[in-house]
Design a protein around this motif. Structure first.
Motif, mmCIF file in Angstrom:
data_model
loop_
_atom_site.group_PDB
_atom_site.id
_atom_site.type_symbol
_atom_site.label_atom_id
_atom_site.label_comp_id
_atom_site.label_asym_id
_atom_site.label_seq_id
_atom_site.Cartn_x
_atom_site.Cartn_y
_atom_site.Cartn_z
ATOM 1 N N GLU A 34 42.951 39.374 41.585
ATOM 2 C CA GLU A 34 43.447 39.404 40.216
ATOM 3 C C GLU A 34 44.905 39.852 40.219
ATOM 4 N N THR A 35 45.659 39.327 39.292
ATOM 5 C CA THR A 35 47.067 39.679 39.172
ATOM 6 C C THR A 35 47.200 41.058 38.538
ATOM 7 N N LYS A 36 47.925 41.961 39.225
ATOM 8 C CA LYS A 36 48.171 43.291 38.664
ATOM 9 C C LYS A 36 49.309 43.226 37.650
ATOM 10 N N LYS A 52 53.282 40.737 36.838
ATOM 11 C CA LYS A 52 54.166 39.641 37.222
ATOM 12 C C LYS A 52 55.563 40.189 37.409
ATOM 13 N N SER A 74 53.489 36.734 41.222
ATOM 14 C CA SER A 74 52.409 37.586 40.724
ATOM 15 C C SER A 74 52.079 38.597 41.804
ATOM 16 N N LEU A 105 49.554 40.849 43.564
ATOM 17 C CA LEU A 105 48.101 40.869 43.657
ATOM 18 C C LEU A 105 47.557 42.224 44.107
ATOM 19 N N ILE A 126 52.132 39.373 47.231
ATOM 20 C CA ILE A 126 52.495 38.538 46.083
ATOM 21 C C ILE A 126 52.042 37.099 46.274
ATOM 22 N N ARG A 127 51.997 36.371 45.151
ATOM 23 C CA ARG A 127 51.767 34.922 45.160
ATOM 24 C C ARG A 127 52.877 34.313 44.319
ATOM 25 N N GLU A 137 54.473 31.695 41.873
ATOM 26 C CA GLU A 137 53.882 30.916 40.785
ATOM 27 C C GLU A 137 54.005 29.409 41.034
ATOM 28 N N GLU A 181 51.390 32.997 49.532
ATOM 29 C CA GLU A 181 51.065 34.415 49.424
ATOM 30 C C GLU A 181 51.555 35.148 50.656
#
Length: 173
Positions: A105-107, A109, A141, A143, A154-155, A157, A162
């Motif tokens: 889940e994204t913490k 951005k 994002s 993670l 991170i990922r 967008e 990642e």
């Protein structure tokens, strides 16, 4: 026929030999001084810097290390009994399971604030392998974070790459 007669030795001849001997002795003396100066310079200035100094000794060097207490882990008897009573089901079909990627889940951005971009790494340390990159001002994002919050996973967008980057290189949105 003319015969050559040996010329009698004069005082000038003996003085000439004496002057030549004095000159030769002077040259040898000055040559000895130059050799002594070179040797002294080599022995007292160059040689001491060619060897490493001895390691200083501190009080901690003489202390014996304390013995570490041995830690013995024992499982409770109930857990052992339950583990022995477990029956494993055998599957008649051998199916190869595909590894499933866990969805994080994204913490929050953010955007990349490093002018030269970022290198995505496989582990949260500088020595780990490079697996990708993120351009300046790219939307990402976050993670997960490392326990010391120095690194974030991170990922991107747009590319969905990642990897781990330093947390100071991101602006939080």
């Amino acid at each position: 026929m003319t015969t050559t007669r040996a010329r009698p030795k004069t005082r000038q001849d003996s003085l000439r030999v004496w002057h030549i001997a004095q000159s030769a002795m002077g040259v040898l003396f000055y040559l000895g001084i130059v050799v002594a100066a070179v040797y002294g310079t080599w022995h007292y200035i160059i040689v001491p810097y060619r060897t490493l100094p001895t390691r200083p000794k501190y009080a901690e060097d003489f202390k014996k290390p304390a013995k570490k207490p041995q830690v013995v882990f024992t499982a409770p008897k109930e857990q052992i009994a339950q583990a022995q009573n477990v029956q494993y089901k055998r599957s008649s079909k051998l199916s190869a399971k595909k590894p499933t990627k866990t969805v994080l889940e994204t913490k929050y951005k953010g955007t990349v604030n490093s002018g030269i971009g970022l290198v995505l790494r496989s582990e949260p340390n500088q020595a780990s392998s490079k697996i990708g990159g993120a351009d300046y001002n790219a939307a990402v994002s976050v993670l997960k974070e490392s326990p010391d919050r120095e690194w974030v996973y991170i990922r991107q967008e747009d590319t969905h790459e990642e990897g781990w980057v330093r947390s100071g290189n991101l602006n939080r949105n």
